[in-house]
Design a protein around this motif. Structure first.
Motif, short mmCIF file in Angstrom:
data_model
loop_
_atom_site.label_atom_id
_atom_site.label_comp_id
_atom_site.label_asym_id
_atom_site.label_seq_id
_atom_site.Cartn_x
_atom_site.Cartn_y
_atom_site.Cartn_z
N MET A 1 40.55 46.31 41.49
CA MET A 1 41.09 45.98 42.96
C MET A 1 41.72 47.09 43.29
N GLU A 2 41.25 47.37 44.66
CA GLU A 2 42.09 48.33 45.49
C GLU A 2 43.23 47.51 46.25
N VAL A 3 44.21 48.09 46.48
CA VAL A 3 45.46 47.35 47.21
C VAL A 3 45.67 48.70 48.25
N LEU A 4 45.62 47.98 49.66
CA LEU A 4 46.21 49.04 50.75
C LEU A 4 47.67 48.43 51.46
N GLU B 1 42.55 38.17 23.75
CA GLU B 1 43.01 37.48 22.91
C GLU B 1 43.83 36.34 23.72
N ALA B 2 44.50 36.80 24.70
CA ALA B 2 45.31 35.86 25.18
C ALA B 2 44.62 35.06 26.28
N ARG B 3 43.36 35.07 26.49
CA ARG B 3 42.47 34.31 27.37
C ARG B 3 42.49 34.50 28.65
N GLY B 4 42.93 35.85 29.00
CA GLY B 4 43.34 36.22 30.65
C GLY B 4 42.36 37.47 31.23
N CYS B 5 42.53 37.59 32.45
CA CYS B 5 41.71 38.72 33.13
C CYS B 5 42.77 39.71 33.42
N LEU B 6 42.48 41.02 33.01
CA LEU B 6 43.28 42.16 33.18
C LEU B 6 42.61 42.82 34.41
N THR B 7 43.29 43.13 35.40
CA THR B 7 42.78 43.66 36.68
C THR B 7 43.38 45.00 36.86
N ILE B 8 42.41 46.07 36.94
CA ILE B 8 42.90 47.30 37.03
C ILE B 8 43.01 47.82 38.59
N ILE B 9 44.18 48.23 38.82
CA ILE B 9 44.66 48.53 40.16
C ILE B 9 44.25 50.02 40.49
#
Length: 564
Positions: free
Chosen positions: A326-329, A244-252
């Motif tokens: 996305m994976e963060v190290l 709805e907000a025209r964005g991308c949600l990134t799952i960490i």
């Protein structure tokens, strides 16, 4: 003109707490909160400050405060940012209201709080409130403190503010932050909480929390939106908010227990791994976008912020699709920062010189998942403490384990107390229930033990449980109204669950005593007079309880953290 000092500010602040009809009216205007806050911001002359500052905004049911503290630490110790001033706004406070508003890692002074408070008060006092305006001249407690935080940050020339949502998100006072000024948003773990306000399904709660994901479109591009693995129902709702907000949600992806084990903020590796991964993603995105807003250079220079390559590609790839993973190290520098980050009242071991026989384990867990994490931490921590004390005198000594518990009456104490009893019904020798010194105002009446245990425990068990409780509630000086007997309700629920568990397992009840007391002061007084042997006490269920305990124990917020 009345005094404009800190004490007078606290007195005036208390007058903004909504009770009775005012609380009902405030609840009726909940969906107007952001509109009202925008009006207050304009009346206080804060519009320019909100456009100038950049913000990291974090919501969630569990871990949002800890995540904010981690983000604050990572940004302050990021050498590539050339030391901008970082603000941190969290709630609730434990001992003093100034703890909520921090600049460069330290609570603001009482003098600075008073200056910011009276500046806001006088602006609102002078404001022309037409008779057609339905919003009150002065906002309620949390809204007012949010304005005070923004003024204090403006006065101190804060450049990045890390902001924890109060309750929900969509209609929270902190959602007054302009979308164009928010450079990173995060939604931490979601659970059923505040269901009478936010809704009784995860989908409804996620919709409330996902309200901080708001559309922005400027030369910096879309805001960086992050979340962590969620229940399917909650995740679907968050994705819809992002669409709805025209964005991308990134799952960490959470860090593994091995990666997060040494982080100092949380005693439970699973929770630490979730919070730390989200904090790293938020801090990296915020650092990048802050630099882009203040510096002119090619995007390849972002590689100066290690390890940024993966984030750079992620930012470039943001389109209108609604989900990425996305994976963060953590880099060595980030890991070192997180290892030294502490947050009082969360996995907090405290030993007071005035309480030689008692070691306190303090955790403000108030949701099912956070209570599970608290239990895992306490089970490990009390055994380590007992082994350490036994080793010091060269022989094994018995330790008494005490539970000190309270939670808001809008919470579900049944699930919290079941978690405390799960796996080890003999975890505690004594359980004490009390009212905290302060609590969130509520227009809801507290439920009875029978109402809470309906369809779970039979009436005979509830009656037997009531006979197990020692009632020490002082009704002579009752300033709590119907809440005065809430500790007794909690104690009966605990006793009934314990009774049912032992009956199901055909085992004897091992706990020695279950008490209901009127206050933290009374609970600690009883604990002190009965602690003849080494005692390990867990205080949990509410951050308001935690604050009351730490205040009574003489905890100093400026003192170095004690080892876990």
């Amino acid at each position: 003109m009345p005094n404009r000092d800190f004490a007078s500010a606290l007195s005036a602040l208390r007058s903004t707490i909504s009770v009775g009809d005012a609380l009902t009216a405030s609840a009726a205007r909940r969906r107007d909160t952001v509109h009202d806050m925008q009006q207050y911001v304009s009346r206080c002359g804060l519009d320019a400050a909100l456009r100038r500052m950049r913000f990291v905004h974090v919501a969630g049911s569990k871990g949002k405060g800890s995540t904010c503290v981690m983000v604050d630490s990572l940004l302050r110790k990021n050498r590539q940012l050339k030391a901008p001033k970082i603000g941190l706004y969290t709630s609730p406070h434990l001992v003093s209201v100034v703890e909520r508003i921090r600049i460069d890692g330290m609570p603001i002074s009482e003098a600075d709080f008073a200056n910011a408070f009276w500046s806001i008060w006088e602006c609102l006092e002078r404001a022309d409130c037409s008779s057609q305006c339905s919003m009150p001249q002065f906002p309620g407690y949390f809204k007012f403190l949010t304005l005070v935080a923004l003024r204090a940050w403006e006065d101190a020339h804060v450049e990045i503010g890390v902001v924890e949502v109060g309750m929900g998100g969509r209609f929270d006072a902190t959602n007054v932050l302009p979308p164009a000024s928010v450079i990173a948003c995060g939604v931490n773990t979601l659970e059923l909480e505040h269901t009478r306000v936010l809704g009784n399904t995860l989908r409804q709660i996620a919709w409330e929390k996902g309200g901080i994901l708001r559309a922005r479109s400027d030369w910096l591009g879309k805001c960086a939106w992050f979340t962590v693995p969620q229940d399917d129902e909650a995740m679907q709702s968050l994705k819809e908010c992002a669409q709805e907000a025209r964005g991308c949600l990134t799952i960490i992806t959470p860090l593994s227990p091995t990666q997060s084990r040494e982080f100092g903020l949380l005693g439970d590796e699973k929770a630490a791994g979730i919070n730390a991964a989200l904090a790293i993603a938020l801090a990296r995105a915020a650092a990048s976008r802050f630099q882009r807003a203040t510096t002119t250079f090619d995007i390849d220079c972002l590689c100066m912020i290690p390890p940024w390559n993966q984030i750079k590609e992620h930012v470039r790839s943001l389109t209108n699709h609604s989900e990425e993973t996305m994976e963060v190290l953590p880099s060595l520098e980030e890991a070192k920062t997180l290892q030294s980050t502490t947050w009082p009242g969360r996995a907090h071991r405290f030993k007071s010189p005035d309480w030689q026989a008692v070691t306190f384990f303090i955790d403000g867990a108030h949701t099912d998942a956070s209570m599970s994490a608290c239990v895992r931490w306490f089970d490990r921590a009390w055994r380590d403490e007992a082994a350490r004390e036994s080793s010091a005198i060269g022989r094994k000594i018995p330790h008494r384990r005490v539970l000190l518990f309270s939670c808001g009456h809008e919470k579900n104490p049944v699930s919290l107390l079941r978690t405390l009893l799960a796996a080890d019904r003999d975890r505690f020798d004594v359980a004490i229930f009390c009212l905290p010194n302060e609590s969130r105002p509520s227009k809801e009446a507290p439920p009875t033990a029978a109402e809470l245990l309906k369809h779970r425990v039979d009436e005979d068990t509830i009656a037997s449980a009531a006979s197990m409780v020692t009632d020490m509630i002082n009704t002579e000086n009752n300033s709590h109204g119907s809440l005065a007997f809430w500790p007794q309700t909690l104690a009966i629920v605990f006793a009934a669950l314990l009774h049912q568990q032992c009956k199901d397992q055909a085992q004897a009840i091992g706990i020695h005593s279950i008490l209901a007391t009127s206050s933290v002061t009374d609970a600690l007084a009883h604990l002190r007079t009965t602690s003849c042997q080494p005692t390990l006490a867990l205080a949990t269920g509410s951050l308001y309880l935690v604050g009351g305990v730490l205040e009574q124990l003489g905890w100093n917020p400026a003192a170095p953290a004690q080892p876990k």
